[in-house]
Design a protein around this motif. Structure first.
Motif, mmCIF file in Angstrom:
data_model
loop_
_atom_site.group_PDB
_atom_site.id
_atom_site.type_symbol
_atom_site.label_atom_id
_atom_site.label_comp_id
_atom_site.label_asym_id
_atom_site.label_seq_id
_atom_site.Cartn_x
_atom_site.Cartn_y
_atom_site.Cartn_z
ATOM 1 N N TYR A 158 16.186 -89.556 -10.343
ATOM 2 C CA TYR A 158 17.231 -90.337 -11.096
ATOM 3 C C TYR A 158 16.756 -91.934 -11.382
ATOM 4 O O TYR A 158 17.071 -92.309 -12.403
ATOM 5 C CB TYR A 158 18.392 -90.471 -9.963
ATOM 6 N N LEU A 159 16.016 -92.513 -10.518
ATOM 7 C CA LEU A 159 15.758 -93.843 -10.505
ATOM 8 C C LEU A 159 14.830 -94.071 -12.020
ATOM 9 O O LEU A 159 14.800 -94.864 -12.773
ATOM 10 C CB LEU A 159 15.470 -94.604 -9.511
ATOM 11 N N SER A 173 14.740 -91.934 -14.214
ATOM 12 C CA SER A 173 15.525 -91.641 -15.623
ATOM 13 C C SER A 173 16.103 -92.970 -16.032
ATOM 14 O O SER A 173 16.545 -93.027 -17.352
ATOM 15 C CB SER A 173 16.526 -90.521 -15.288
ATOM 16 N N LEU A 174 16.407 -94.112 -15.006
ATOM 17 C CA LEU A 174 17.107 -95.287 -15.489
ATOM 18 C C LEU A 174 15.918 -96.081 -16.013
ATOM 19 O O LEU A 174 16.344 -97.487 -16.374
ATOM 20 C CB LEU A 174 17.691 -95.844 -14.154
ATOM 21 N N SER A 187 25.094 -97.248 -13.287
ATOM 22 C CA SER A 187 23.869 -96.351 -13.864
ATOM 23 C C SER A 187 23.028 -97.104 -14.391
ATOM 24 O O SER A 187 22.482 -96.924 -15.643
ATOM 25 C CB SER A 187 24.527 -95.141 -14.441
ATOM 26 N N PHE A 188 22.610 -98.112 -13.787
ATOM 27 C CA PHE A 188 21.382 -99.014 -14.531
ATOM 28 C C PHE A 188 20.544 -99.476 -13.239
ATOM 29 O O PHE A 188 21.012 -99.218 -12.198
ATOM 30 C CB PHE A 188 21.806 -100.204 -15.272
ATOM 31 N N VAL A 189 19.444 -99.750 -13.366
ATOM 32 C CA VAL A 189 18.301 -100.161 -12.569
ATOM 33 C C VAL A 189 19.011 -101.130 -11.352
ATOM 34 O O VAL A 189 19.094 -100.805 -10.224
ATOM 35 C CB VAL A 189 17.154 -100.713 -12.986
ATOM 36 N N PHE A 220 21.736 -99.687 -9.364
ATOM 37 C CA PHE A 220 21.330 -98.710 -8.428
ATOM 38 C C PHE A 220 20.652 -99.453 -7.271
ATOM 39 O O PHE A 220 21.198 -98.810 -6.110
ATOM 40 C CB PHE A 220 20.602 -97.879 -9.243
#
Length: 392
Positions: free
Chosen positions: A36-37, A39-40, A95-97, A100
């Motif tokens: 998931y990370l 993908s960000l 939903s951005f680094v 997160f």
């Protein structure tokens, strides 16, 4: 408090069920977080997934220990579970680094509080002769949660979105909180919460009586941080589709041995069991380092789970043995600080050594075997356990 021959009670059973749900909640998302990370756009920050979580957990331990000794065990547990719910609901929104990573830091406050209060609660309601066995039973439910969480999270991620996993994680925490509402507080002289309680004196941060078992736990938990950080990528490297499979295998393998380790430590002492645990951990990490197939990795996971199942309840019982009743929360907080430090430093170190290069897998796992070996060597020089807390 009256000593009972058995530690089983309605409150103990409810606490075990709540612990199962709590550990299921925050472990449900762990196997999916590296992907998931990535993908960000944050693939270079994988080491921070666990490190930030354990950092905040470690920073909060002195406060949770003090509050558990002042305002009660249950409020401390409920705060931690509430953090799981709130953060779980926020993951899909930030939903951005940067968002997160902030949530990973905030999420760590959950384990900074709930396990401290829960362990103190268990110590309050069980006789000292049964501490090892009781901690083994209690940690068994936490381990089942750690096994069920990743397995459920991996299954949900296969058929649904990662957002679904976040929401299910959040609502699992809610059920944990509802169970805690039915427990009776065990702290005899509770105080009203005040800002003064958040002002820590130097001697309120670390309980010196439990430094030895805490140091041993730190060295053992280094491997745990490595596993949490690197195994998802290593599983993919070996062609294992469900990245939570290893977590399920090692956690399930730890279940049965927890009760045996707890009973054995009650009868023969904490140190012999800890020596066996650290030696087993060395073997497990070496075997993982040289695993080249799915079955080799999962077989190594069984051995890793046996090591965790031995050192987890035994260390907790050892710490309680050495702590004074009035500082029980602080002593357990010290133990958990060591645990979080071991996991966090293990995660950071493994992320740095791995550097997204498959050629570095073996180096990472052999490094963790070295830390476990150091724990074994130190335990050879520990001769006395010095039990001082002879009442529950």
């Amino acid at each position: 408090m009256k000593i009972r021959a058995s530690f089983f009670s309605a409150d103990f059973s409810l606490l075990c069920l709540s612990s199962f749900l709590f550990f299921s909640s925050f472990n449900m998302i762990i196997p999916e977080l590296p992907e998931y990370l990535t993908s960000l756009g944050g693939e270079d920050y994988k080491g921070l997934i666990i490190a930030l979580f354990t950092l905040s957990a470690g920073l909060s331990r002195p406060f949770s220990g003090k509050l558990a000794d002042k305002i009660g065990r249950i409020p401390v547990m409920m705060f931690g579970a509430s953090v799981c719910f709130v953060v779980g609901m926020l993951y899909p929104l930030l939903s951005f680094v940067g968002g997160f990573l902030f949530l990973r830091f905030a999420h760590g406050f959950s384990t900074g509080f709930t396990p401290t209060g829960a362990s103190a609660y268990v110590a309050d309601i069980v006789p000292y002769q049964k501490r090892g066995e009781a901690m083994g039973m209690f940690s068994l439910f936490g381990s089942m949660g750690m096994a069920a969480g990743p397995a459920i999270g991996g299954w949900l991620a296969t058929f649904f979105s990662i957002q679904t996993v976040f929401y299910v994680s959040a609502f699992t925490a809610i059920f944990s909180i509802l169970i805690l509402l039915k427990l009776k507080e065990t702290l005899p002289n509770k105080e009203r919460i005040s800002w003064k309680m958040f002002q820590l004196k130097r001697d309120e941060i670390i309980e010196k009586r439990v430094l030895v078992p805490s140091m041993i736990l730190f060295l053992c938990c280094f491997s745990f941080g490595v596993v949490l950080t690197i195994i998802p990528d290593f599983s993919t490297h070996l062609g294992i589709e469900n990245k939570g499979l290893f977590f399920g295998v090692f956690t399930l393998s730890s279940l049965g041995i927890r009760l045996l380790a707890g009973k054995t430590s009650d009868r023969y002492g904490r140190i012999p069991v800890m020596r066996a645990a650290s030696a087993t951990l060395v073997c497990a990490m070496v075997l993982i380092a040289f695993a080249e197939s799915k079955f080799a990795l999962l077989g190594s996971g069984v051995l890793f789970g046996c090591a965790v199942g031995m050192y987890s309840p035994t260390t907790a019982a050892w710490v309680i043995d050495l702590s004074l009743d009035k500082f029980r929360g602080r002593a357990l907080a010290t133990m958990y600080i060591a645990l979080e430090a071991g996991i966090g430093i293990g995660a950071l170190t493994s992320g740095f050594l791995f550097a997204n290069n498959a050629d570095n897998f073996r180096l990472v796992f052999l490094t963790s075997a070295g830390f476990a070996g150091l724990a074994f060597i130190l335990l050879l020089f520990v001769k006395r356990e010095n039990r001082i807390a002879e009442t529950a």
